[in-house]
Design an enzyme around this catalytic site. Sequence first.
Site, PDB file in Angstrom:
ATOM      1  CB  SER A 101       1.567  -5.887  -2.101  1.00 18.38           C
ATOM      2  OG  SER A 101       3.415  -6.090  -1.421  1.00 18.38           O
ATOM      3  CG  ASP A 240       5.937  -4.542  -3.719  1.00 21.13           C
ATOM      4  OD1 ASP A 240       6.661  -3.565  -3.216  1.00 21.13           O
ATOM      5  OD2 ASP A 240       5.213  -5.333  -3.233  1.00 21.13           O
ATOM      6  CG  ASP A 242       3.123  -2.252  -0.958  1.00 23.41           C
ATOM      7  OD1 ASP A 242       3.811  -2.935  -1.810  1.00 23.41           O
ATOM      8  OD2 ASP A 242       2.494  -2.456   0.404  1.00 23.41           O
ATOM      9  CG  ASP A 244       5.867  -4.318   1.205  1.00 23.12           C
ATOM     10  OD1 ASP A 244       6.362  -5.153   0.000  1.00 23.12           O
ATOM     11  OD2 ASP A 244       5.656  -5.519   1.290  1.00 23.12           O
TER      12      ASP A 244
END
Length: 450
Positions: A101, A240, A242, A244
């Site tokens: 992440s 960010d 990833d 999400d």
Amino acid sequence: MGKYFGTDGVRGEANLELTPELAFKLGRFGGYVLSQHETEAPKVFVGRDTRISGEMLESALVAGLLSVGIHVYKLGVLATPAVAYLVETEGASAGVMISASHNPALDNGIKFFGGDGFKLDDEKEAEIEALLDAEEDTLPRPSAEGLGILVDYPEGLRKYEGYLVSTGTPLDGMKVALDTANGAASTSARQIFADLGAQLTVIGETPDGLNINLNVGSTHPEALQEMVKESGSAIGLAFDGDSDRLIAVDENGDIVDGDKIMYIIGKYLSEKGQLAQNTIVTTVMSNLGFHKALNREGINKAVTAVGDRYVVEEMRKSGYNLGGEQSGHVILMDYNTTGDGQLSAVQLTKIMKETGKSLSELAAEVTIYPQKLVNIRVENAMKEKAMEVPAIKAIIEKMEEEMAGNGRILVRPSGTEPLLRVMAEAPTTEEVDYYVDTITDVVRAEIGID
């Protein structure tokens, strides 16, 4: 949390803590647990972000999955929520995302999704952990036609992009600045917003395996703030690693955080009668100004512990369709099962277009109170008992009396470190400093180990 699984999958420094050996076992044992009741050959989607360790861990994970007869559809670099979406819509047994992440490039993680597109519950994680800790691997070892098949599936990314575009509205040349954090959104965000007709300026779109989240993205929006002003963009959108999470920037270069994004989307849905039970699910960290804005609009709120998994749990339990966190995790349950930065961005620009309002106008309805958070190192055994210490309890009560309802104090233990977190919100920074400093002085004197 278990021995291996934290609040968001298994994470650690790649090749030292999260090793290829562990990735292989997670693929083998995780795949088995998630597919053992399948009547046909199980199918699992695997995606990753742009970290240099991603392909190493992907290779090991995939080998583990194939070794128990699972067919693996390799998605390549794409957003975490894309994996969740594809699992749910294409009838897969499970999905796996390799990402840490918003963490730096040296870290990585492995996160599982069940066949319903949701992150695993504690019971499933415990089953996998039991297999990891078993003295002997007794799982089936098929051979020849019993082994899994590996399929490259780049179509998955195109399907996800098309789906997000279908949820939006034509942007007709709207100037949009994107920051894809040199991460997973670098393969999709430009295409999505180009298909919607936006005029684009993009930064953080040149991943090299090491620069994910490095001075870019939702945790470092400063470059995007400057880019928005320089390019005259109507909005900036920072994801960010990833994708999400979403943090937005208005046309003046000011930050629009997760609280404001939730408010804007929530008010829009409420006015259309589409906000389930007229309620937004948020966490204890949401700003008091956000709560006051919801009260003014007559929108209800349900409050959970910090962490998007707790937000999702409450949404599923009670049938709510909007929730999220100040950090930019926004869950739109009508569209996807997990936080999705690019989906949130599409909805935000749609609202701007439909209302004819600028982002600064929409965000101005929430007055964010100054907030200060201080971490105090304490013994692990004491962090859960801090509120039982008479002096600490007394000073918090005294500060809350002085606030007289126009502020908020939150003292809570860290879930992962030997820390006690002291947070306060008030109308001015001077008041916030006073409340936090007064409380932390007492906490340090009573139980601090700095």
